[in-house]
Design an enzyme around this catalytic site. Structure first.
Site, PDB file in Angstrom:
ATOM      1  N   GLU A 238     -44.079 -23.904 -21.948  1.00 50.99           N
ATOM      2  CA  GLU A 238     -42.951 -22.991 -21.782  1.00 50.99           C
ATOM      3  C   GLU A 238     -43.218 -21.551 -21.898  1.00 50.99           C
ATOM      4  O   GLU A 238     -42.206 -20.807 -22.644  1.00 50.99           O
ATOM      5  CB  GLU A 238     -41.826 -23.412 -22.191  1.00 50.99           C
TER       6      GLU A 238
ATOM      7  N   GLU B 290     -42.140 -34.580 -16.672  1.00 49.95           N
ATOM      8  CA  GLU B 290     -40.657 -34.578 -17.614  1.00 49.95           C
ATOM      9  C   GLU B 290     -39.690 -35.017 -16.599  1.00 49.95           C
ATOM     10  O   GLU B 290     -38.427 -34.529 -16.968  1.00 49.95           O
ATOM     11  CB  GLU B 290     -40.447 -33.515 -18.567  1.00 49.95           C
TER      12      GLU B 290
HETATM   13  O1  9MR Z   1     -36.465 -34.651 -25.664  1.00 50.99           O
HETATM   14  C1  9MR Z   1     -36.514 -33.871 -26.441  1.00 50.99           C
HETATM   15  C2  9MR Z   1     -35.580 -33.813 -27.490  1.00 50.99           C
HETATM   16  O2  9MR Z   1     -35.173 -35.064 -27.942  1.00 50.99           O
HETATM   17  C3  9MR Z   1     -35.890 -32.776 -28.892  1.00 50.99           C
HETATM   18  O3  9MR Z   1     -34.873 -32.815 -29.724  1.00 50.99           O
HETATM   19  C4  9MR Z   1     -36.304 -31.424 -28.176  1.00 50.99           C
HETATM   20  C5  9MR Z   1     -36.618 -30.441 -29.172  1.00 50.99           C
HETATM   21  O4  9MR Z   1     -37.793 -30.907 -29.829  1.00 50.99           O
HETATM   22  O5  9MR Z   1     -37.336 -31.435 -26.911  1.00 50.99           O
HETATM   23  C6  9MR Z   1     -37.034 -32.368 -26.103  1.00 50.99           C
HETATM   24  O6  9MR Z   1     -37.881 -32.506 -25.139  1.00 50.99           O
HETATM   25  C7  9MR Z   1     -38.418 -31.423 -24.428  1.00 50.99           C
HETATM   26  C8  9MR Z   1     -39.833 -31.264 -24.103  1.00 50.99           C
HETATM   27  O7  9MR Z   1     -40.148 -31.219 -25.749  1.00 50.99           O
HETATM   28  C9  9MR Z   1     -40.102 -30.011 -23.412  1.00 50.99           C
HETATM   29  N1  9MR Z   1     -39.399 -29.789 -22.434  1.00 50.99           N
HETATM   30  C10 9MR Z   1     -38.090 -29.708 -22.487  1.00 50.99           C
HETATM   31  C11 9MR Z   1     -37.701 -31.099 -22.957  1.00 50.99           C
HETATM   32  C12 9MR Z   1     -36.156 -31.578 -23.085  1.00 50.99           C
HETATM   33  O8  9MR Z   1     -35.487 -30.400 -23.919  1.00 50.99           O
END
Ligand code: 9MR
Length: 401
Positions: free
Chosen positions: A175, A291
């Protein structure tokens, strides 16, 4: 509903097929609370699994897995081992989980994930080595322009080095593009950019290649999927970034399109995303759908209707993306609806839990499962014959499936 175009009718036809398929197999798309509903004893193991159906069509498939649930829930473990040929830890390999202090690395969760996957012949994606989120407090308090480069390279050397030779791929940088920050290059003014400068991306990829030379090094991004002006700007900035990296011979093998998409999105999914994937191909980059999930907030309350709308969106999206032969993997962001991050971060106005994934809260396959399986099966129609004399990246990885 928006977008009453030929795409919608094709999508509706696919969903119809998906729902019929489930009905034929003894599964209904009805909600458990509807009168007369009997939970379906639907077997999606073995040849009916997504893993088997994907493999037959040149794809890897699986889920983001929660390590605490792998440890606590046998149904969760069962679905993961039945369905996944590839998996990623949803949170356990992030900085926030692995770096409790500046001096300490905690690999307990990451090792448990690796151990589970290796014992069930599941390939692994490492997520992630460099991101602006999930940074520990100590990092935010103590990182400076003087020490940040060393902190980043040390972290990548230690984490990627620990699993050297065992990962299918790493999300090296996650990102990095954010148009709203207003830079001409479209880069996000993340802590990494502010502390290191815009070559932090290059530094991360070069360090990852040294630490784990066999893994496919991936740039992972969201907001690339739709037809809106914002998504178009993000695709352009991302392609420019990828081109700069290629021009500087930075080691990068793949692009992760996160694919947090919406049911019945106003802008739909298709032509622009396909041309983005083709541009990646022209740079010899593989593409992973990393994802995937479907936000159902625009759909009405009734869960039967929602499941059909979500399935329609899976069908539409996967049909579009899987037509491109450099798309090599499809992972959903979670296993079952109950665990989805969307139920923490994006609540519906009716307060009902979202239903964004392929399995429901009781680990029963949903119409979206059949839609995904049908899209995998449809992929063979669009596949181009492979040139046995070509040594391209794409061919190398097709052989490894
Ligand atoms: O699903 C993940 C959530 O449980 C966490 O709290 C969050 C922060 O670490 O990250 C979420 O996963 C993200 C992923 O790592 C990167 N792309 C977006 C995902 C959804 O927010």
């Amino acid at each position: 509903m928006p977008g009453k175009t030929p795409i919608l009718s094709r999508r509706d036809a696919l969903v119809g097929a998906a729902v019929t398929l489930l009905a034929l197999q003894g599964c209904s798309s009805s909600h458990p609370r509807l009168p007369g509903y009997v939970p379906p004893p639907l077997d999606v193991s073995g040849a009916r699994s997504l893993r088997a159906q994907a493999a037959a069509h040149g794809l890897l498939t699986g889920f983001a897995l929660s390590v605490p649930l792998l440890q606590d829930s046998e149904p969760y473990r069962r679905v993961a081992r039945e369905q996944c040929s590839i998996a990623v830890a949803e949170n356990t390999m992030k900085w926030g989980a692995i770096r409790p202090t500046r001096a300490d690395f905690n690999f307990d969760g990451a090792d448990a994930f690796v151990q589970f996957c290796e014992s069930h012949n599941i390939k692994m994606r490492g997520h992630n080595l460099c991101w602006h989120e999930s940074l520990p407090r100590w990092f935010l308090d103590t990182a400076t322009p003087e020490n940040a480069r060393a902190l980043l390279t040390e972290h990548i050397r230690v984490v990627a080095g620990r699993y050297r030779g065992r990962m299918h791929s790493w999300d090296v940088v996650n990102e990095a593009v954010w148009i709203a920050d207003g830079r001409p290059d479209g880069l996000r003014t993340s802590p990494w950019l502010k502390l290191i400068g815009d070559d932090y991306i290059e530094v991360a990829f070069r360090t990852a290649r040294q630490a784990d030379p066999a893994a496919l090094l991936t740039y992972n991004e969201y907001g690339l999927e739709g037809e809106s002006e914002g998504d178009q700007q993000k695709r352009i900035a991302t392609l420019l970034l990828l081109r700069r990296l290629r021009q500087r011979n930075v080691p990068i093998d793949a692009v992760g399109i996160q694919s947090h998409i919406k049911a019945r999105s106003l802008h739909g999914y298709g032509p622009s995303l396909r041309s983005f994937i083709q541009s990646c191909k022209s740079m010899d980059l593989e593409v992973f759908i990393t994802e995937l999930d479907v936000d159902d907030r625009e759909l009405p309350s009734d869960s039967g209707h929602r499941d059909a709308g979500v399935a329609a969106t899976y069908a539409d999206y996967l049909q579009a993306t899987l037509a491109e032969p450099n798309v090599k993997a499809v992972l959903t962001w979670g296993v079952d609806d109950a665990q989805s991050w969307l139920n923490q971060r994006s609540r519906r106005t009716d307060n009902k839990p979202q239903r964004p994934l392929l399995f429901d809260q009781d680990f029963r396959p949903k119409p979206a499962f059949a839609a995904a399986a049908a899209a995998f099966a449809g992929r063979s129609n669009g596949r181009r014959p492979q040139n046995p004399h070509s040594g391209s990246l794409q061919d190398r990885h097709s052989q490894s499936l």
